[in-house]
Scaffold this motif. Structure first.
Motif, mmCIF file in Angstrom:
data_model
loop_
_atom_site.group_PDB
_atom_site.id
_atom_site.type_symbol
_atom_site.label_atom_id
_atom_site.label_comp_id
_atom_site.label_asym_id
_atom_site.label_seq_id
_atom_site.Cartn_x
_atom_site.Cartn_y
_atom_site.Cartn_z
ATOM 1 N N ARG A 9 0.840 -1.216 0.000
ATOM 2 C CA ARG A 9 0.000 0.000 0.000
ATOM 3 C C ARG A 9 0.867 1.255 0.000
ATOM 4 N NH1 ARG A 9 -3.124 -3.056 3.687
ATOM 5 N NH2 ARG A 9 -2.089 -2.006 5.431
ATOM 6 N N GLU A 10 1.963 1.210 0.768
ATOM 7 C CA GLU A 10 2.864 2.361 0.825
ATOM 8 C C GLU A 10 3.471 2.640 -0.542
ATOM 9 O OE1 GLU A 10 6.956 3.879 3.057
ATOM 10 O OE2 GLU A 10 6.113 1.912 3.515
ATOM 11 N N LEU A 11 3.887 1.588 -1.235
ATOM 12 C CA LEU A 11 4.477 1.770 -2.558
ATOM 13 C C LEU A 11 3.473 2.364 -3.538
ATOM 14 C CD1 LEU A 11 6.569 -1.532 -2.901
ATOM 15 C CD2 LEU A 11 7.444 0.794 -2.591
ATOM 16 N N ARG A 12 2.214 1.943 -3.412
ATOM 17 C CA ARG A 12 1.187 2.486 -4.297
ATOM 18 C C ARG A 12 0.912 3.951 -4.013
ATOM 19 N NH1 ARG A 12 -3.092 -2.593 -3.919
ATOM 20 N NH2 ARG A 12 -2.050 -3.952 -5.440
ATOM 21 N N GLU A 13 1.143 4.372 -2.769
ATOM 22 C CA GLU A 13 0.860 5.766 -2.382
ATOM 23 C C GLU A 13 2.000 6.711 -2.744
ATOM 24 O OE1 GLU A 13 0.105 5.597 1.750
ATOM 25 O OE2 GLU A 13 -1.854 4.603 1.555
ATOM 26 N N ILE A 14 3.176 6.167 -3.064
ATOM 27 C CA ILE A 14 4.323 7.027 -3.380
ATOM 28 C C ILE A 14 4.109 7.668 -4.752
ATOM 29 C CG2 ILE A 14 6.795 7.091 -3.850
ATOM 30 C CD1 ILE A 14 7.112 4.786 -1.878
ATOM 31 N N PRO A 15 4.049 8.996 -4.820
ATOM 32 C CA PRO A 15 3.829 9.646 -6.127
ATOM 33 C C PRO A 15 5.124 9.782 -6.910
ATOM 34 C CG PRO A 15 4.004 11.293 -4.412
ATOM 35 C CD PRO A 15 4.140 9.962 -3.715
ATOM 36 N N THR A 16 4.993 9.975 -8.190
ATOM 37 C CA THR A 16 6.148 10.382 -8.987
ATOM 38 C C THR A 16 6.398 11.859 -8.727
ATOM 39 O OG1 THR A 16 4.812 11.010 -10.899
ATOM 40 C CG2 THR A 16 5.563 8.708 -10.776
ATOM 41 N N LEU A 17 7.561 12.323 -9.124
ATOM 42 C CA LEU A 17 7.856 13.747 -8.921
ATOM 43 C C LEU A 17 6.874 14.607 -9.695
ATOM 44 C CD1 LEU A 17 9.663 15.894 -7.696
ATOM 45 C CD2 LEU A 17 11.164 15.692 -9.684
ATOM 46 N N ALA A 18 6.522 14.194 -10.911
ATOM 47 C CA ALA A 18 5.558 14.965 -11.710
ATOM 48 C C ALA A 18 4.208 15.041 -11.004
ATOM 49 C CB ALA A 18 5.405 14.338 -13.087
ATOM 50 N N GLU A 19 3.767 13.951 -10.382
ATOM 51 C CA GLU A 19 2.490 13.950 -9.651
ATOM 52 C C GLU A 19 2.572 14.844 -8.422
ATOM 53 O OE1 GLU A 19 1.071 9.402 -10.849
ATOM 54 O OE2 GLU A 19 2.197 9.768 -8.994
ATOM 55 N N LEU A 20 3.713 14.807 -7.732
ATOM 56 C CA LEU A 20 3.888 15.660 -6.555
ATOM 57 C C LEU A 20 3.834 17.136 -6.931
ATOM 58 C CD1 LEU A 20 4.536 15.937 -3.533
ATOM 59 C CD2 LEU A 20 6.963 15.771 -4.121
ATOM 60 N N VAL A 21 4.488 17.491 -8.035
ATOM 61 C CA VAL A 21 4.472 18.885 -8.492
ATOM 62 C C VAL A 21 3.058 19.305 -8.867
ATOM 63 C CG1 VAL A 21 5.249 20.452 -10.316
ATOM 64 C CG2 VAL A 21 6.871 18.867 -9.259
ATOM 65 N N ARG A 22 2.367 18.446 -9.620
ATOM 66 C CA ARG A 22 1.028 18.783 -10.121
ATOM 67 C C ARG A 22 -0.025 18.816 -9.020
ATOM 68 N NH1 ARG A 22 -0.893 14.058 -13.281
ATOM 69 N NH2 ARG A 22 -1.519 13.402 -11.175
ATOM 70 N N ASP A 23 -0.007 17.819 -8.147
ATOM 71 C CA ASP A 23 -1.104 17.653 -7.199
ATOM 72 C C ASP A 23 -0.902 18.380 -5.878
ATOM 73 O OD1 ASP A 23 -2.210 15.995 -9.112
ATOM 74 O OD2 ASP A 23 -1.433 14.154 -8.197
ATOM 75 N N LEU A 69 13.485 13.716 -14.444
ATOM 76 C CA LEU A 69 13.144 13.098 -13.164
ATOM 77 C C LEU A 69 11.642 12.942 -12.939
ATOM 78 C CD1 LEU A 69 15.649 15.014 -10.829
ATOM 79 C CD2 LEU A 69 15.972 12.801 -11.954
ATOM 80 N N GLY A 70 10.816 13.508 -13.791
ATOM 81 C CA GLY A 70 9.378 13.559 -13.533
ATOM 82 C C GLY A 70 8.706 12.210 -13.412
ATOM 83 N N SER A 71 9.122 11.214 -14.178
ATOM 84 C CA SER A 71 8.465 9.912 -14.180
ATOM 85 C C SER A 71 8.921 9.015 -13.044
ATOM 86 C CB SER A 71 8.706 9.200 -15.516
ATOM 87 O OG SER A 71 10.099 8.959 -15.702
ATOM 88 N N LYS A 72 9.927 9.425 -12.291
ATOM 89 C CA LYS A 72 10.458 8.596 -11.209
ATOM 90 C C LYS A 72 9.624 8.747 -9.938
ATOM 91 C CE LYS A 72 15.372 8.655 -12.516
ATOM 92 N NZ LYS A 72 15.549 7.196 -12.538
ATOM 93 N N PRO A 73 9.307 7.641 -9.249
ATOM 94 C CA PRO A 73 8.733 7.768 -7.900
ATOM 95 C C PRO A 73 9.714 8.531 -7.020
ATOM 96 C CG PRO A 73 8.524 5.525 -8.716
ATOM 97 C CD PRO A 73 9.431 6.244 -9.677
ATOM 98 N N ILE A 74 9.214 9.339 -6.131
ATOM 99 C CA ILE A 74 10.104 10.239 -5.395
ATOM 100 C C ILE A 74 11.081 9.498 -4.491
ATOM 101 C CG2 ILE A 74 8.588 12.244 -5.499
ATOM 102 C CD1 ILE A 74 7.576 11.563 -2.763
ATOM 103 N N ASP A 75 10.747 8.252 -4.103
ATOM 104 C CA ASP A 75 11.695 7.501 -3.278
ATOM 105 C C ASP A 75 12.863 6.956 -4.095
ATOM 106 O OD1 ASP A 75 9.967 5.718 -4.591
ATOM 107 O OD2 ASP A 75 10.428 4.125 -3.163
ATOM 108 N N GLU A 76 12.773 7.039 -5.420
ATOM 109 C CA GLU A 76 13.844 6.566 -6.291
ATOM 110 C C GLU A 76 14.724 7.704 -6.796
ATOM 111 O OE1 GLU A 76 12.305 4.187 -9.446
ATOM 112 O OE2 GLU A 76 11.365 2.721 -8.105
ATOM 113 N N ILE A 77 14.410 8.925 -6.414
ATOM 114 C CA ILE A 77 15.217 10.069 -6.837
ATOM 115 C C ILE A 77 16.375 10.231 -5.859
ATOM 116 C CG2 ILE A 77 15.260 12.569 -7.208
ATOM 117 C CD1 ILE A 77 12.367 12.388 -8.077
ATOM 118 N N THR A 78 17.579 10.040 -6.349
ATOM 119 C CA THR A 78 18.768 10.053 -5.502
ATOM 120 C C THR A 78 19.584 11.327 -5.711
ATOM 121 O OG1 THR A 78 20.110 8.952 -7.193
ATOM 122 C CG2 THR A 78 18.884 7.536 -5.654
ATOM 123 N N GLY A 79 20.511 11.531 -4.797
ATOM 124 C CA GLY A 79 21.417 12.666 -4.944
ATOM 125 C C GLY A 79 22.239 12.576 -6.214
ATOM 126 N N ASP A 80 22.624 11.351 -6.588
ATOM 127 C CA ASP A 80 23.398 11.183 -7.824
ATOM 128 C C ASP A 80 22.581 11.589 -9.049
ATOM 129 O OD1 ASP A 80 25.584 10.272 -6.453
ATOM 130 O OD2 ASP A 80 25.134 8.148 -6.740
#
Length: 407
Positions: free
Chosen positions: A94-108, A136-147
């Motif tokens: 359920r947690e994984l399903r709730e994690i938005p992509t960066l594009a969704e976070l920006v939009r919503d 980076l927009g299509s990536k779930p935000i937990d997959e966005i790294t410093g690198d």
């Protein structure tokens, strides 16, 4: 709920009884492991378990046509072990399903939030849309790294973007992740920008020379887009910011006090722009458009031009000033004043700077003016300090004495 020995052969031939939507076949060898067979012919592996409160749960493992029986059994054992150790496997799903992509976070979340208070939210939207989301927009935000963020910034630098632009990208990503942590968005535990530093911001000091100013004005005077050309001319005459002039209305002009009102300036407060004689003459020469409150409306939309990019590019190239930015007109306005001996305090007021340190960038120009003034005093003093005239009689006596000493 029939119990069977689930095998490859059984799974291939298993069918749903007529008149039923689905049937569950439980494995007799592995507790809770089951195969769901639907009337449509679809077959899916599941694992049932009890959570830490004793409630029965069912975890979907996957379709039988994509997973082998051994793969499904191994996954089922992991799920059951997690449940026995007190971890709910469904909760993680359920947690994984709730994690938005960066594009969704920006939009919503982000844009609706900043629109409520940030006047420059459109700039943020542009930076995200042009520079950040394509990579980076299509990536779930937990997959966005410093690198990944460092790679984005480096790509921009390699393309020649200025440090101010790359710094804005990094600061904006840092800001949105700080907000996501504050909002407790799923998947955000730390800010991936930690450890990434902004580049030193190179302050650009580009001022028009008198000769360049003449070329620029000549180019402005012959440009075909008169509304844009007049807007640019007023920027040069007042040192105002672009939107302060391009969005100005006729009602903002105080013809008696010779000022132009800016209802909401960059600081969020109103300010007035002083209008010199040439600025007043320019405004008086502009014909009003019936029913339009704007001084410089677009001839196409009737609204202020969202950007002066194309006419400005044409005007500066014609004047052979390719490196000149529109904002450099504001810097040039300040330099004209300081070079004529106007104090930084007065310049601060004319530019609408709320902090004196902002105006201090022109301090070196003021020092040059002071040094020139000091040289004037030096020349006056030098002219006054002359060796006193020596009487002719004294010169003759000194010469006679010298000749006697030689003899």
């Amino acid at each position: 709920m029939p119990k069977v020995v689930l095998s490859k052969t059984f799974i291939e031939h298993a069918i749903c009884d007529p008149g039923r939507a689905k049937i569950d076949y439980f494995d007799s060898d592995q507790r809770g492991f089951m195969l769901e067979v639907r009337r449509s012919g679809g077959k899916t592996f599941y694992q049932r378990y009890s959570d830490e409160r004793g409630r029965e749960r069912q975890f979907k493992i996957g379709p039988a046509d994509a997973l082998t029986l051994d793969q499904a059994r191994k996954k089922a054992r992991i799920i059951l072990a997690q449940a026995l150790l007190g971890s709910d496997p469904q909760a993680r799903r359920r947690e994984l399903r709730e994690i938005p992509t960066l594009a969704e976070l920006v939009r919503d979340r982000y844009l609706p939030h900043v629109k409520a208070y940030k006047r420059s939210w459109r700039t943020d939207e542009t930076v995200f849309r042009v520079h950040i989301l394509p990579l980076l927009g299509s990536k779930p935000i937990d997959e966005i790294t410093g690198d990944a963020i460092a790679d984005l910034v480096q790509r921009m630098r390699d393309k020649g973007y200025a440090s101010g632009t790359t710094n804005r990208v990094l600061i904006l990503i840092r800001f949105i992740f700080n907000l996501a942590r504050k909002w407790k968005i799923a998947g955000v535990r730390e800010n991936p920008t930690v450890g990434l530093n902004t580049a030193p911001d190179v302050q650009r000091d580009r001022f028009l020379t008198p000769e360049e100013t003449k070329r620029l004005i000549a180019s402005i005077n012959i440009d075909e887009n008169r509304s844009a050309a007049q807007t640019i001319m007023l920027l040069l005459l007042t040192g105002a910011r672009r939107n302060e002039v391009s969005h100005a209305k006729w009602d903002y002009i105080d013809w008696e006090r010779r000022t132009l009102l800016v209802p909401v300036s960059k600081s969020g407060k109103p300010r007035t722009i002083a209008l010199n004689g040439h600025a007043m003459a320019l405004l008086r020469s502009i014909p009003r458009v019936d029913g339009n409150a704007y001084i410089f409306p677009s001839p196409i939309t009737g609204r202020p031009c969202p950007s002066l990019h194309f006419p400005w590019t044409r005007i500066k190239q014609r004047a052979i000033l390719d490196d000149l930015r529109l904002h450099d007109l504001r810097h040039s306005f300040a330099s004209f004043l300081v070079n004529e001996g106007v104090s930084l305090y007065v310049v601060q007021g004319l530019l609408g700077h709320t902090q004196p340190r902002t105006t201090q960038r022109y301090a070196h120009l003021a020092q040059d003016t002071l040094n020139s003034a000091a040289e004037v005093v030096a020349s006056v003093i030098a002219g006054a300090i002359k060796p006193p005239a020596v009487p002719v009689e004294l010169v003759a006596a000194i010469q006679s004495l010298d000749q006697a000493n030689v003899a």
